[in-house]
Motif scaffolding. Structure first.
Motif, short mmCIF file in Angstrom:
data_model
loop_
_atom_site.label_atom_id
_atom_site.label_comp_id
_atom_site.label_asym_id
_atom_site.label_seq_id
_atom_site.Cartn_x
_atom_site.Cartn_y
_atom_site.Cartn_z
N ALA A 10 5.83 -0.16 2.14
CA ALA A 10 5.03 -0.72 3.23
C ALA A 10 5.62 -2.04 3.72
N VAL A 11 6.01 -2.91 2.79
CA VAL A 11 6.57 -4.22 3.17
C VAL A 11 7.89 -4.03 3.91
N LEU A 44 10.67 -7.93 -4.28
CA LEU A 44 9.62 -6.90 -4.29
C LEU A 44 9.55 -6.13 -5.61
N THR A 102 2.47 -10.74 3.82
CA THR A 102 3.88 -10.43 3.57
C THR A 102 4.74 -11.69 3.69
N GLU A 115 4.84 2.24 -3.39
CA GLU A 115 4.17 2.37 -2.10
C GLU A 115 4.11 1.02 -1.40
N GLN A 116 3.83 -0.06 -2.17
CA GLN A 116 3.74 -1.39 -1.57
C GLN A 116 5.12 -1.85 -1.09
N ARG A 117 6.17 -1.56 -1.86
CA ARG A 117 7.52 -1.93 -1.43
C ARG A 117 7.90 -1.23 -0.13
N LEU A 130 6.13 -5.19 -7.21
CA LEU A 130 5.17 -4.35 -6.48
C LEU A 130 5.38 -2.87 -6.81
N SER A 131 4.36 -2.10 -6.50
CA SER A 131 4.48 -0.65 -6.71
C SER A 131 5.39 -0.07 -5.62
#
Length: 136
Positions: free
Chosen positions: A124-125, A114, A91, A120-122, A117-118
């Motif tokens: 999470a970050v 971000l 990250t 879900e990834q956004r 990113l998908s």
């Protein structure tokens, strides 16, 4: 005339008897009609609490006590979770590529970084940065 007077008196007595019977019948009908008319007199009753209700009341009190204890423990446990101030290396590297370094991160800048990113990834970050206290 005596005979006529006696006959008239007899008829009057018979009529009075019939009127009495009629009055009794009318009173009975009136009582039956008022009972069927839906008029309700005052009803009083006592409620006995069953053993099952007592058990449920005890369980409810125990559950409320446990809930209060958990709430009290939850307020003291919250600072322990916020002690973690590190962000995963991947990250940090991704943010550094977009010119976002150490210190608080502006949300608009973060959203722009971000965007590739998908969803879900956004999420999470952003969750990781929020835990680390890096989001302003």
């Amino acid at each position: 005339m005596d005979n006529q007077d006696q006959e008239l008196t007899g008829r009057l007595e018979a009529a009075a008897g019939l009127l009495g019977k009629m009055l009794n019948c009318l009173e009975e009908r009136l009582a039956a009609a008022s009972a069927l008319s839906g008029e309700v007199e005052k009803i009083s009753a006592t409620v006995e609490q069953s053993r099952r209700e007592d058990e449920l009341a005890g369980k409810l009190a125990a559950a409320e006590l446990e809930l209060a204890e958990l709430k009290a423990a939850g307020t003291t446990a919250a600072p322990l979770n916020s002690l973690r101030k590190t962000v995963p290396a991947a990250t940090t590297e991704m943010l550094a590529k977009h010119g976002i370094g150490e210190g608080p991160v502006d949300v608009r800048t973060l959203d722009a970084a971000l965007s590739g990113l998908s969803l879900e990834q956004r999420i999470a970050v952003k969750t990781q940065l929020l835990r680390a206290g890096a989001i302003a």
